[in-house]
Design a protein around this motif. Structure first.
Motif, mmCIF file in Angstrom:
data_model
loop_
_atom_site.group_PDB
_atom_site.id
_atom_site.type_symbol
_atom_site.label_atom_id
_atom_site.label_comp_id
_atom_site.label_asym_id
_atom_site.label_seq_id
_atom_site.Cartn_x
_atom_site.Cartn_y
_atom_site.Cartn_z
ATOM 1 N N GLN A 1 0.842 -1.207 0.000
ATOM 2 C CA GLN A 1 0.000 0.000 0.000
ATOM 3 C C GLN A 1 0.870 1.248 0.000
ATOM 4 N N GLN B 1 -6.955 -2.691 8.813
ATOM 5 C CA GLN B 1 -6.771 -4.144 8.938
ATOM 6 C C GLN B 1 -8.036 -4.698 9.552
ATOM 7 N N VAL C 1 4.175 -0.363 3.873
ATOM 8 C CA VAL C 1 2.948 -0.571 4.639
ATOM 9 C C VAL C 1 2.077 -1.520 3.832
ATOM 10 N N GLY C 2 1.460 -2.466 4.536
ATOM 11 C CA GLY C 2 0.564 -3.401 3.862
ATOM 12 C C GLY C 2 1.135 -4.800 3.814
ATOM 13 N N GLU D 1 -3.362 2.162 8.002
ATOM 14 C CA GLU D 1 -3.726 0.990 7.207
ATOM 15 C C GLU D 1 -4.948 0.353 7.852
#
Ligand code: ADP
Ligand code: ADP
Ligand code: MG
Length: 677
Positions: free
Chosen positions: A363, A574, A432-433, A572
């Motif tokens: 991401q 989740q 990130v991700g 992010e």
């Protein structure tokens, strides 16, 4: 030179080969699987051919399809990269039969070095030093056991057909031998379809030092010095550097000449690597270093960029020149080492969970400032920071292929300088991700063992305490960063006008706002006060301080409770959680923001107004009128943009009245319930 080549690989190595081809004016053909239809290697090549399903056996290993693609596109040669078909002698032969040049060694050399046991028999004849051990054809159980007892313990059982760190067992005593052999054979038959083993003495304080060799079709063969790849997990490389710390000129020459002898014994052509295991009685004591042949990898190695960095050469260019029949561009006496280079493999994996591979979407993927994908220039010295990767922001790491996301390569005049550059470059790497080993790599290079070059293959186990479950930033700085970033984002959205904003600003009365976090599995709250004088007192757990921040490019300079940092925060989603990733020069960490919309809960001294921060639906209330609540306690759940958000009490108080019912739509800024604090 070729006009067009096909690259029978994917990911970073396919992109790497394409970069040199472009530099030399050679057209490239990519091949790709279903999973890779949008992959970067497909985009960077001039043409691309779909070859099948996502599993390697349905695409990158289907050599009839690959040869057909070469024929259809008019490619003259095939570069196999590493892995996949690169060490498959049948494929090399099939290329020749189809009238294509295989950019690699002759099939006979691949075959000779393909099995560890057979290659050791060859090396013995060529006078290359071998680890004491047994590498005979007779696989009788009693015989293997007798041989292990003779060699002594600890001993290492290795699958002869093994690779990639698989099919190896360390045996500490005679009593353990039978079980270890059985489990090694099981893994070998499953992974390689061949359960023949060899036995080696398990070398003490072993270092993995390998020599890059290059041969041509005119009978020349040189060595391009060594790489130290001792830092490993699961017998797989994590960090690689060149030159090897503690190496002397005379040892380098002996190892280089042994490697060239190994290559010449199989009439080697192209790029190859001779791997040695080096025994040492102490660290940094070159006089105690003894080297033994382990295996030869008959291909371009993952870590070839460190050799490029210290020699200033483009090894893929050499491969292409040699494959097209040219002699080696340089002789042994022309080759020099410049400075020091280190490569870190950035992998999608979780070091805190046994290095299990991870999948996910990039991401956010921000790379350090570098001369990105720069092939070493011709002045002799490579780039200071180089990244070889095959992915872009937004790409997914699928479960079908390797977990390696990128390679970060740094160069400096000295090891210390290279190390400092690596630390800096890792701190600028933002992913990130996807769970990666980026922080773990930073921890490794900061250990005493790595920093002072006390290298051996047990470094990671030895430094365990300093490496795992480390928290680089701490709760106070992490929470303060998220709070500052939230305020900053809101101000940006609302055009910097404190009086029209809903972020708690009030001309009269003090407003407080509570943030609830989960950090390393524990719940914490941060209470921010919007003071009359525009200051922002913040309480994070026990820590009290004043928060201040200012924008600096894509980051924020924050100051809180005696700590200063330039931070970048990414959120992010989740599942139902909002996870904030905080990146700072000291390191990166993550914190769950429990009630991302709880900033709805603005509380004034005169009484509580708990409002909906954006349009959404009330899912449920967790409290009823008359309930006493504690700060941070969930009050209601709202749903917005397909995500549920829990709204928590901003302070201790009493619920006076619920103003909506579950299922109701609420507009932004509407009061949800009355809370007396
Ligand atoms: P692979 O084909 O899986 O790369 P190698 O034979 O190259 O197998 O060994 C992989 C790693 O295992 C080495 O880099 C080293 O860390 C360790 N190793 C191999 N042989 C020995 C040995 N005899 N003593 C100690 N460690 C060894
Ligand atoms: P080296 O010995 O060159 O350091 P390794 O043995 O660690 O390399 O890695 C080579 C392995 O990389 C192959 O055995 C394979 O599992 C994996 N691999 C193959 N193709 C790719 C690719 N395109 N991208 C990443 N990894 C690959
Ligand atoms: Mg190896």
């Amino acid at each position: 030179m070729f006009k067009k080549i096909l690259i029978a690989n994917r990911g970073e190595i396919a992109c790497r080969v394409a970069a040199t081809a472009r530099k030399l004016g050679i057209k490239t053909v990519a091949v790709y699987s279903d999973a890779d239809a949008q992959a970067n290697h497909v985009q960077v090549c001039d043409e691309a051919v779909h070859i099948g399903g996502s599993e390697p056996k349905d695409s990158y290993l289907r050599w009839e399809r690959i040869l057909q693609a070469a024929k259809d596109t008019g490619a003259q040669a095939v570069h196999p990269g590493y892995g996949f078909l690169s060490e498959n002698e049948d494929f090399a032969n099939a290329c020749a039969a189809a009238g294509l040049v295989f950019i690699g060694p002759p099939a006979s050399a691949i075959q000779a070095m393909g099995l560890k046991a057979a290659s050791k028999q060859l090396m013995e004849k060529a006078g290359v030093p071998l680890v004491p051990g047994y590498h005979g054809a007779d696989q009788d159980l009693a015989l293997l056991k007798r041989e292990a007892d003779r060699i002594g313990y600890p001993a290492l059982i290795k699958a002869s057909a093994g690779g990639g760190g698989k099919g190896m067992r360390v045996v500490n005593s005679s009593a353990e031998f039978a079980d270890a052999l059985a489990s090694c054979k099981r893994e070998a038959i499953n992974s390689f379809g061949d359960d023949a083993v060899l036995i080696e003495k398990y070398v003490q304080r072993p270092r993995h030092i390998e020599i890059q060799v290059f041969g041509d079709t005119h009978g020349n063969c040189v060595y391009l010095f060594e790489r130290d790849c001792s830092v490993q997990r699961r017998h797989q490389k994590v960090l690689e550097e060149a030159p090897a710390p503690g190496m002397t000129e005379s040892l380098r020459q002996q190892m280089g000449e042994a490697a060239v002898a190994a290559a010449k014994a199989v009439n080697y052509v192209g790029a190859g690597t001779v791997e040695f295991i080096v025994e040492q009685t102490g660290y940094n004591s070159p006089e105690s270093m003894k080297f033994f042949f382990m295996e030869m990898n008959t291909r371009l190695q993952v870590e070839h960029p460190v050799t490029e960095a210290i020699t200033g050469l483009d090894l893929v260019e050499w491969q292409l020149r040699v494959a097209s029949g040219e002699p080696l561009p340089m002789q042994q006496s022309d080759l020099r080492i410049h400075g020091h280079a280190i490569e870190a493999r950035i992998c999608a994996e979780n070091p805190d969970n046994n290095f299990l591979p991870a999948t996910g979407t990039l991401q956010v993927y921000r790379k350090p400032v570098c001369s990105s994908f720069e092939i070493p220039n011709t002045s002799g010295i490579g780039a200071e920071v180089r990244i070889d990767d095959g992915v872009r922001e937004g790409d997914s790491i699928s479960p079908f292929y390797d977990s390696m996301v990128a390679k970060l390569i740094v160069h400096g005049d000295t090891r210390e300088q290279a190390l400092a550059r690596l630390d800096e470059a890792l701190s600028q790497t933002r992913i990130v991700g996807l769970t990666t080993n980026v922080q773990f790599l930073r921890h490794i290079i900061r250990t005493d063992s790595f920093a002072t070059a006390k290298l051996d293959t047990a470094l990671i186990q030895r430094e365990e305490k300093a490496l795992f479950e480390q928290e680089p930033l701490g709760l106070a700085l992490t929470a303060a960063s998220v709070v500052a970033n939230t305020l900053h984002r809101e101000a940006a959205l609302k055009g910097h006008d404190p009086f029209s904003s809903r972020d708690g600003w009030r001309a009269y009365g003090v407003a407080k706002r509570t943030f609830s976090f989960v950090f390393h599995g524990e719940a914490h709250t941060a209470v921010l006060t919007y003071a009359h004088d525009c200051s922002l007192p913040l309480q994070v757990g026990e820590v009290q301080g004043e928060l201040s921040y200012r924008e600096d490019g894509d980051a924020l300079h924050i100051s809180f409770a005696g700590q200063l940092a330039r931070v970048q925060v990414f959120h992010e989603a989740q599942g139902h959680d909002d996870v904030a990733h905080v990146f700072a020069p000291q390191g990166a960490t993550r914190i769950t923001v429990v009630d991302s919309l709880a900033h709805a809960g603005e509380v004034q001294e005169a009484g509580g107004r708990l409002t909906a921060p954006m349009p959404g639906k009330v899912v449920s209330f967790a409290v009823a009128a008359g309930d006493k609540v504690k700060a941070g306690q969930p009050l209601a759940v709202m749903e917005a943009m397909k995500m549920e958000h829990t709204i928590a009490a901003p302070a201790d108080g009493e619920v006076l009245e619920l103003l909506y019912a579950p299922g109701d739509q609420v507009a932004e800024g509407e009061e949800l319930l009355k809370l007396k604090v």
